[in-house]
Design a protein around this motif. Structure first.
Motif, PDB file in Angstrom:
ATOM      1  N   TYR A   1      -5.470  91.544  21.680  1.00 32.42           N
ATOM      2  CA  TYR A   1      -6.010  91.550  20.122  1.00 32.42           C
ATOM      3  C   TYR A   1      -5.765  92.657  19.321  1.00 32.42           C
ATOM      4  O   TYR A   1      -6.261  92.663  18.219  1.00 32.42           O
ATOM      5  N   LYS A   2      -5.448  93.916  19.995  1.00 32.98           N
ATOM      6  CA  LYS A   2      -5.091  94.800  18.785  1.00 32.98           C
ATOM      7  C   LYS A   2      -3.602  94.760  18.531  1.00 32.98           C
ATOM      8  O   LYS A   2      -3.518  95.724  17.767  1.00 32.98           O
ATOM      9  N   ALA A   3      -2.721  94.060  18.815  1.00 28.20           N
ATOM     10  CA  ALA A   3      -1.407  94.096  18.506  1.00 28.20           C
ATOM     11  C   ALA A   3      -1.310  93.609  16.970  1.00 28.20           C
ATOM     12  O   ALA A   3      -1.823  92.965  16.610  1.00 28.20           O
ATOM     13  N   ALA A   4      -0.151  94.286  16.621  1.00 24.73           N
ATOM     14  CA  ALA A   4       0.030  93.926  14.972  1.00 24.73           C
ATOM     15  C   ALA A   4       0.324  92.211  15.017  1.00 24.73           C
ATOM     16  O   ALA A   4       0.225  91.863  13.985  1.00 24.73           O
ATOM     17  N   GLY A   5       1.133  91.843  16.071  1.00 27.78           N
ATOM     18  CA  GLY A   5       1.665  90.426  16.092  1.00 27.78           C
ATOM     19  C   GLY A   5       0.590  89.554  15.757  1.00 27.78           C
ATOM     20  O   GLY A   5       0.746  88.431  14.876  1.00 27.78           O
ATOM     21  N   ILE A   6      -0.678  89.840  16.119  1.00 33.14           N
ATOM     22  CA  ILE A   6      -1.659  88.784  16.016  1.00 33.14           C
ATOM     23  C   ILE A   6      -2.467  88.666  14.804  1.00 33.14           C
ATOM     24  O   ILE A   6      -2.978  87.903  14.012  1.00 33.14           O
ATOM     25  N   LYS A   7      -2.404  90.125  14.215  1.00 35.47           N
ATOM     26  CA  LYS A   7      -2.735  90.188  12.619  1.00 35.47           C
ATOM     27  C   LYS A   7      -2.088  89.382  11.831  1.00 35.47           C
ATOM     28  O   LYS A   7      -2.530  88.754  10.808  1.00 35.47           O
ATOM     29  N   ALA A   8      -0.552  89.598  12.013  1.00 36.65           N
ATOM     30  CA  ALA A   8       0.378  88.890  11.348  1.00 36.65           C
ATOM     31  C   ALA A   8       0.126  87.378  11.369  1.00 36.65           C
ATOM     32  O   ALA A   8       0.493  86.723  10.383  1.00 36.65           O
ATOM     33  N   LEU A   9      -0.043  86.743  12.636  1.00 39.02           N
ATOM     34  CA  LEU A   9      -0.480  85.410  12.890  1.00 39.02           C
ATOM     35  C   LEU A   9      -1.447  84.811  12.192  1.00 39.02           C
ATOM     36  O   LEU A   9      -1.455  83.869  11.612  1.00 39.02           O
ATOM     37  N   VAL A  10      -2.516  85.678  12.345  1.00 39.17           N
ATOM     38  CA  VAL A  10      -3.776  85.358  11.423  1.00 39.17           C
ATOM     39  C   VAL A  10      -3.554  85.054   9.982  1.00 39.17           C
ATOM     40  O   VAL A  10      -3.907  84.284   9.268  1.00 39.17           O
ATOM     41  N   GLU A  11      -2.658  86.223   9.325  1.00 37.09           N
ATOM     42  CA  GLU A  11      -2.332  86.031   8.138  1.00 37.09           C
ATOM     43  C   GLU A  11      -1.546  84.832   7.720  1.00 37.09           C
ATOM     44  O   GLU A  11      -1.618  84.210   6.636  1.00 37.09           O
ATOM     45  N   MET A  12      -0.512  84.679   8.800  1.00 37.66           N
ATOM     46  CA  MET A  12      -0.005  83.422   8.587  1.00 37.66           C
ATOM     47  C   MET A  12      -0.626  82.319   8.238  1.00 37.66           C
ATOM     48  O   MET A  12      -0.451  81.171   7.393  1.00 37.66           O
ATOM     49  N   VAL A  13      -1.529  81.853   8.991  1.00 36.99           N
ATOM     50  CA  VAL A  13      -2.313  80.605   9.266  1.00 36.99           C
ATOM     51  C   VAL A  13      -3.376  80.510   8.449  1.00 36.99           C
ATOM     52  O   VAL A  13      -4.067  79.502   8.137  1.00 36.99           O
ATOM     53  N   LYS A  14      -4.062  81.745   7.988  1.00 39.62           N
ATOM     54  CA  LYS A  14      -5.292  81.738   7.074  1.00 39.62           C
ATOM     55  C   LYS A  14      -5.383  80.892   5.867  1.00 39.62           C
ATOM     56  O   LYS A  14      -6.238  80.154   5.501  1.00 39.62           O
ATOM     57  N   PRO A  15      -4.064  80.679   5.243  1.00 39.39           N
ATOM     58  CA  PRO A  15      -4.266  79.742   4.108  1.00 39.39           C
ATOM     59  C   PRO A  15      -4.574  78.042   4.440  1.00 39.39           C
ATOM     60  O   PRO A  15      -4.809  77.467   3.678  1.00 39.39           O
ATOM     61  N   PHE A  16      -4.550  77.829   5.784  1.00 43.01           N
ATOM     62  CA  PHE A  16      -4.378  76.410   6.213  1.00 43.01           C
ATOM     63  C   PHE A  16      -5.849  76.109   6.679  1.00 43.01           C
ATOM     64  O   PHE A  16      -6.084  74.907   6.827  1.00 43.01           O
ATOM     65  N   GLY A  17      -6.743  77.143   6.800  1.00 42.78           N
ATOM     66  CA  GLY A  17      -8.205  76.568   7.286  1.00 42.78           C
ATOM     67  C   GLY A  17      -8.867  77.555   7.829  1.00 42.78           C
ATOM     68  O   GLY A  17      -8.713  78.669   7.513  1.00 42.78           O
ATOM     69  N   ARG A  18      -9.777  77.148   8.735  1.00 43.21           N
ATOM     70  CA  ARG A  18     -10.786  78.293   9.452  1.00 43.21           C
ATOM     71  C   ARG A  18      -9.929  78.514  10.863  1.00 43.21           C
ATOM     72  O   ARG A  18      -9.460  77.941  11.344  1.00 43.21           O
ATOM     73  N   VAL A  19     -10.084  80.077  11.035  1.00 44.32           N
ATOM     74  CA  VAL A  19      -9.151  80.714  12.150  1.00 44.32           C
ATOM     75  C   VAL A  19     -10.233  81.125  13.069  1.00 44.32           C
ATOM     76  O   VAL A  19     -11.066  81.837  12.767  1.00 44.32           O
ATOM     77  N   VAL A  20      -9.878  80.652  14.420  1.00 42.39           N
ATOM     78  CA  VAL A  20     -10.543  81.267  15.467  1.00 42.39           C
ATOM     79  C   VAL A  20     -10.038  82.026  16.502  1.00 42.39           C
ATOM     80  O   VAL A  20      -9.002  81.439  16.879  1.00 42.39           O
ATOM     81  N   VAL A  21     -10.059  83.232  16.695  1.00 40.05           N
ATOM     82  CA  VAL A  21      -9.007  84.335  17.234  1.00 40.05           C
ATOM     83  C   VAL A  21      -9.805  84.482  18.794  1.00 40.05           C
ATOM     84  O   VAL A  21     -10.779  84.795  18.676  1.00 40.05           O
ATOM     85  N   VAL A  22      -8.877  83.945  19.987  1.00 38.87           N
ATOM     86  CA  VAL A  22      -9.463  84.273  21.085  1.00 38.87           C
ATOM     87  C   VAL A  22      -8.291  84.984  21.882  1.00 38.87           C
ATOM     88  O   VAL A  22      -7.349  84.125  22.188  1.00 38.87           O
ATOM     89  N   ALA A  23      -8.305  86.232  22.004  1.00 34.54           N
ATOM     90  CA  ALA A  23      -6.890  86.880  22.509  1.00 34.54           C
ATOM     91  C   ALA A  23      -7.507  87.909  23.709  1.00 34.54           C
ATOM     92  O   ALA A  23      -8.881  88.172  23.967  1.00 34.54           O
ATOM     93  N   PRO A  24      -6.472  88.140  24.387  1.00 34.42           N
ATOM     94  CA  PRO A  24      -6.878  89.099  25.696  1.00 34.42           C
ATOM     95  C   PRO A  24      -7.150  90.382  25.129  1.00 34.42           C
ATOM     96  O   PRO A  24      -6.671  90.985  24.312  1.00 34.42           O
ATOM     97  N   GLU A  25      -8.194  91.071  26.074  1.00 35.91           N
ATOM     98  CA  GLU A  25      -8.408  92.522  25.833  1.00 35.91           C
ATOM     99  C   GLU A  25      -7.341  93.318  25.793  1.00 35.91           C
ATOM    100  O   GLU A  25      -7.313  94.363  25.048  1.00 35.91           O
ATOM    101  N   GLU A  26      -6.607  92.852  26.817  1.00 45.00           N
ATOM    102  CA  GLU A  26      -5.258  94.009  27.181  1.00 45.00           C
ATOM    103  C   GLU A  26      -4.148  93.165  27.158  1.00 45.00           C
ATOM    104  O   GLU A  26      -4.004  92.193  27.300  1.00 45.00           O
ATOM    105  N   ALA A  27      -3.120  93.952  27.051  1.00 44.24           N
ATOM    106  CA  ALA A  27      -1.884  93.467  26.873  1.00 44.24           C
ATOM    107  C   ALA A  27      -1.551  92.408  28.068  1.00 44.24           C
ATOM    108  O   ALA A  27      -1.807  93.057  29.080  1.00 44.24           O
ATOM    109  N   GLN A  28      -0.887  91.580  28.010  1.00 47.44           N
ATOM    110  CA  GLN A  28      -0.776  90.580  29.146  1.00 47.44           C
ATOM    111  C   GLN A  28       0.731  90.108  29.107  1.00 47.44           C
ATOM    112  O   GLN A  28       1.190  88.909  29.396  1.00 47.44           O
TER     113      GLN A  28
END
Lengths: 275, 275
Positions: free
Chosen positions: A21-48
């Motif tokens: 969940y700390k990765a820059a990539g998931i922040k970018a993904l939230v930014e990508m999809v935010k304009p389309f609706g409500r966003v629920v992030v459920v991500a691993p605590e550690e890199a997987q």
């Protein structure tokens, strides 16, 4: 529980990844999809990374709410990307499934054979198993803070189309983005999975006690460097590649061929009786 | 290093599993394939069920020789089933690949959608990626010491055929065996992967500190209970099922359909320039 807020329902989008969940990539993904609706992030605590479709059987899982603001809720799970999707679906979306699952943006390629090791793509496949249109995004840049602008802009075009058109049952998308500034990316190409394998996969070392150990390493070998319709080809040409991925692993061509082996005529209980 | 011993080369068979080297299933698998040649077992030290195609990236791997007698050598790896195959190929078979990879015998079914979570089948797929004919075996019995006799006898028929005929590139076999005495198994059927999913997947509990946690659980739901050509169907009818599995995950039918979306006409660098 994700609840309706009255009026016309905004699309609800489940976001996950395999870099944690700390990765820059998931922040970018939230930014990508935010304009389309409500966003629920459920991500691993550690890199997987490299966890593929692994699930956690022997340890209890915990779902922790980290933050909830505007239209973005943030949860973590002490497990794999597939655990994240499963827990989200059963605990947060039990009344109504999300409209879209997106996974990534992965720090590094998931083209060609890399897809079978990929936790990012496994999460997309798991979303697809719930009947939800699902997309995995990967950028061919392994650094910690890459330029995601091309991935975000092209990703929005793809997400908009998938939200409008849907995807066929049992099919999700593997999207890879070349390491180029937005203006240098030439466009989007649908492609098939390139044939390839990883080679020279281990570095052997000796520990201070004289015992050998091995680090996984190696390089990708392209088995069809002259193909012009694969993800590898289009990425090298400067395009975003999209490979539609299927859940049914049956090789139907081989299925027909194998029937000629006449193994179906064998019955060992007869053989026993006739002894 | 596995070396030639002069004269006509006996087939060399790599054996692995996901239940770990102590499991009864891998002993049964060694018994199955021993008549065909020299056996090299490289199995996980610990049980690795549900690990799918996971690989170990962040920890060093160790390959330990446990025993070597007659025609059976025994190694363990502190990693996943796929790690076992990769380490075996690179460290033990670097001069000449084995003639066959077999994985299992899994304690429990890997039919239908279970294949994507299965470490047993991932090991077979990995063998296939090295171009070696590969078979995963599973018995539909989750107990610790099941009756493997049916699996062993029918497995030998299948192994003999594969050693003689080979398998097409990029294809391995998923073999599942019903829980029946050898004499009650009706025979072998080639089949396609049944469509199905896992449902109600978590049991929620509260720990002594009042925090929630979840155990992965659930049941298999057959999405096509009336199909008569799937692995699920033939297993219920009392047959050993064989599904040929492919490595190419491209959905070619969807690939054609998606091209009509005209995403390929979009170029955002043009859009930028024209602003």
């Amino acid at each position: 529980m994700i609840e309706e807020k009255g009026g016309k329902r905004k699309p609800v989008i489940l976001v996950t990844n395999d870099d944690g969940y700390k990765a820059a990539g998931i922040k970018a993904l939230v930014e990508m999809v935010k304009p389309f609706g409500r966003v629920v992030v459920v991500a691993p605590e550690e890199a997987q990374s490299g966890m593929s479709h692994a699930i956690t059987i022997k340890n209890p899982l915990r779902l922790s709410e980290k933050s909830s603001e505007d239209d973005v809720s943030f949860y973590t799970v002490n497990g794999t990307p597939v655990d994240c999707v499963k827990l989200a679906m059963s605990q947060l979306f039990s009344k109504r499934l999300p409209d879209l699952v997106v996974s990534g943006i992965n720090h590094g390629s998931n083209s060609s054979i890399s897809i079978i090791y990929s936790g990012t793509m496994a999460a997309a496949v798991e979303g697809c198993l719930y009947g939800v249109p699902s997309i995995g995004f990967s950028l061919l840049d392994y650094s910690e803070f890459p330029d995601f602008s091309g991935a975000i802009e092209y990703g929005r075009v793809i997400v908009e189309k998938v939200l409008t058109e849907g995807l066929s049952a049992g099919c999700c998308l593997n999207v890879n983005v070349p390491v180029l500034p937005l203006n240098s990316i030439k466009g989007i190409r649908f492609a098939r999975q390139n044939r390839g394998t990883w080679r020279e996969e281990f570095e052997k070392r000796t520990d201070p006690r004289g015992e050998d150990y091995y680090w996984l390493t190696g390089y990708f070998h392209n088995d069809e460097p002259n193909a012009t319709d694969t993800d590898e080809y289009w990425l090298k040409e400067g395009y975003v590649s999209i490979v539609p991925i299927q859940i049914d692993l049956t090789n139907y061509k081989e299925l027909q061929r194998l029937k000629s082996w006449s193994l179906e005529d064998i019955n060992l209980s007869h053989a026993e009786k006739n002894k």
